[in-house]
Design a protein around this motif. Structure first.
Motif, PDB file in Angstrom:
ATOM      1  N   GLY A  41      -3.432  -4.238  -5.243  1.00  0.00           N
ATOM      2  CA  GLY A  41      -4.038  -5.555  -5.316  1.00  0.00           C
ATOM      3  C   GLY A  41      -4.770  -5.956  -4.059  1.00  0.00           C
ATOM      4  N   VAL A  42      -5.307  -4.964  -3.329  1.00  0.00           N
ATOM      5  CA  VAL A  42      -6.047  -5.265  -2.105  1.00  0.00           C
ATOM      6  C   VAL A  42      -7.389  -4.547  -2.150  1.00  0.00           C
ATOM      7  N   THR A  43      -8.277  -4.883  -1.224  1.00  0.00           N
ATOM      8  CA  THR A  43      -9.572  -4.218  -1.149  1.00  0.00           C
ATOM      9  C   THR A  43      -9.433  -2.902  -0.393  1.00  0.00           C
ATOM     10  N   LEU A  46       0.821  -1.207   0.000  1.00  0.00           N
ATOM     11  CA  LEU A  46       0.000   0.000   0.000  1.00  0.00           C
ATOM     12  C   LEU A  46       0.861   1.265   0.000  1.00  0.00           C
ATOM     13  N   VAL A  47       1.927   1.260   0.769  1.00  0.00           N
ATOM     14  CA  VAL A  47       2.815   2.428   0.801  1.00  0.00           C
ATOM     15  C   VAL A  47       3.465   2.627  -0.564  1.00  0.00           C
ATOM     16  N   PHE A  48       3.904   1.526  -1.168  1.00  0.00           N
ATOM     17  CA  PHE A  48       4.536   1.631  -2.489  1.00  0.00           C
ATOM     18  C   PHE A  48       3.532   2.113  -3.531  1.00  0.00           C
ATOM     19  N   ALA A  49       2.321   1.533  -3.522  1.00  0.00           N
ATOM     20  CA  ALA A  49       1.289   1.950  -4.477  1.00  0.00           C
ATOM     21  C   ALA A  49       0.894   3.396  -4.245  1.00  0.00           C
ATOM     22  N   GLY A  55      -9.281   4.344  -3.661  1.00  0.00           N
ATOM     23  CA  GLY A  55      -9.711   3.202  -4.461  1.00  0.00           C
ATOM     24  C   GLY A  55      -8.665   2.822  -5.487  1.00  0.00           C
ATOM     25  N   GLU A  56      -8.085   3.818  -6.158  1.00  0.00           N
ATOM     26  CA  GLU A  56      -7.032   3.546  -7.142  1.00  0.00           C
ATOM     27  C   GLU A  56      -5.808   2.935  -6.469  1.00  0.00           C
TER      28      GLU A  56
END
Length: 242
Positions: free
Chosen positions: A38-40, A12-15, A31-32
């Motif tokens: 790749g998670v909800t 999540l931090v990387f995304a 959401g993006e």
């Protein structure tokens, strides 16, 4: 479970860093970011209650990388001034290689004045630069004596030639110059081009800071082993390994 949770948080931090860097803080949606990781969205909210919290985590990662790099350089024996030069080359590289760094700069600029205040990676970068410069002064790398072949070119010292004034000039000059590295990276320069410009920058700065003779004692180009200063890293993102 703990390891899996940590892996999800890193994703999540990387995304978040990727999308904050690419789209800006305001335009990047949770959401993006969840989709890119790749998670909800539920999984995202388990780790971060808001976009502000995720942005702070991205900046904390950026600050952590910066401090690790400086620590590695100093522990490797680099003098404060050489460590400062190498840290600017580290910045040039990581602006291209790790989205947490350009994202941290962008978040800082876009969230300026926000209440409560967001983390300030730009401030952390300037603080690191000025601290290394102060260390260089304190160990005698910067000749602030008025007769030195440095900032005032050896002219006799008057009221404006006091050591404090020369130090303020040196600090302002270096701070302004190194802040431009991030701006140059944002113009689309390749890493090789940016690396050359950083080396050229120090080629001009060093004679003003330490004198023409002593400037030859410092390496202005990126060291071949600067990557080792902060260690090789890989990321779990979109199915890649950690």
């Amino acid at each position: 479970m703990q390891e899996r949770s940590e892996r999800t948080r890193r994703r999540l931090v990387f995304a978040g860093a990727e999308l904050f860097h690419r789209n800006g803080y305001a335009n990047a949606t949770l959401g993006e970011i969840a989709g890119a990781a790749g998670v909800t969205k539920g999984a995202l909210y388990f780790h971060f209650a808001s976009k502000d919290e995720l942005a702070d985590a991205v900046q904390r990662r950026g600050c952590g990388l910066l401090h690790e790099a400086v620590r590695g350089l100093r522990e490797g024996g680099a003098s404060p001034l050489q460590a400062l030069i190498d840290t600017t080359h580290w910045l040039a590289r990581t602006l291209h290689e790790d989205p947490a760094i350009p994202a941290s700069f962008r978040i800082t600029k876009e969230c300026a004045g926000q209440q409560p205040p967001a983390m300030d990676f730009h401030g952390a970068w300037l603080e690191t630069v000025c601290e290394l410069l102060r260390m260089a002064r304190d160990v005698g790398e910067l000749p602030l004596d008025p007769s030195a072949d440095g900032l005032d070119g050896g002219e006799p010292a008057g009221d404006g030639g006091r050591a404090a004034d020369r130090w303020e000039s040196a600090e302002a000059l270096v701070a302004a110059a190194v802040c431009g590295i991030e701006v140059l990276a944002g113009t689309g320069l390749s890493y090789a081009e940016l690396q050359r410009k950083v080396a050229a920058l120090w080629g001009l700065l060093l004679p003003s800071l330490v004198g023409a003779e002593r400037a030859r004692e410092y390496r202005t180009r990126a060291a071949r082993d600067t990557r080792a200063a902060d260690g090789e890293r890989s990321y779990e993102f979109l199915g890649s390994g950690v």
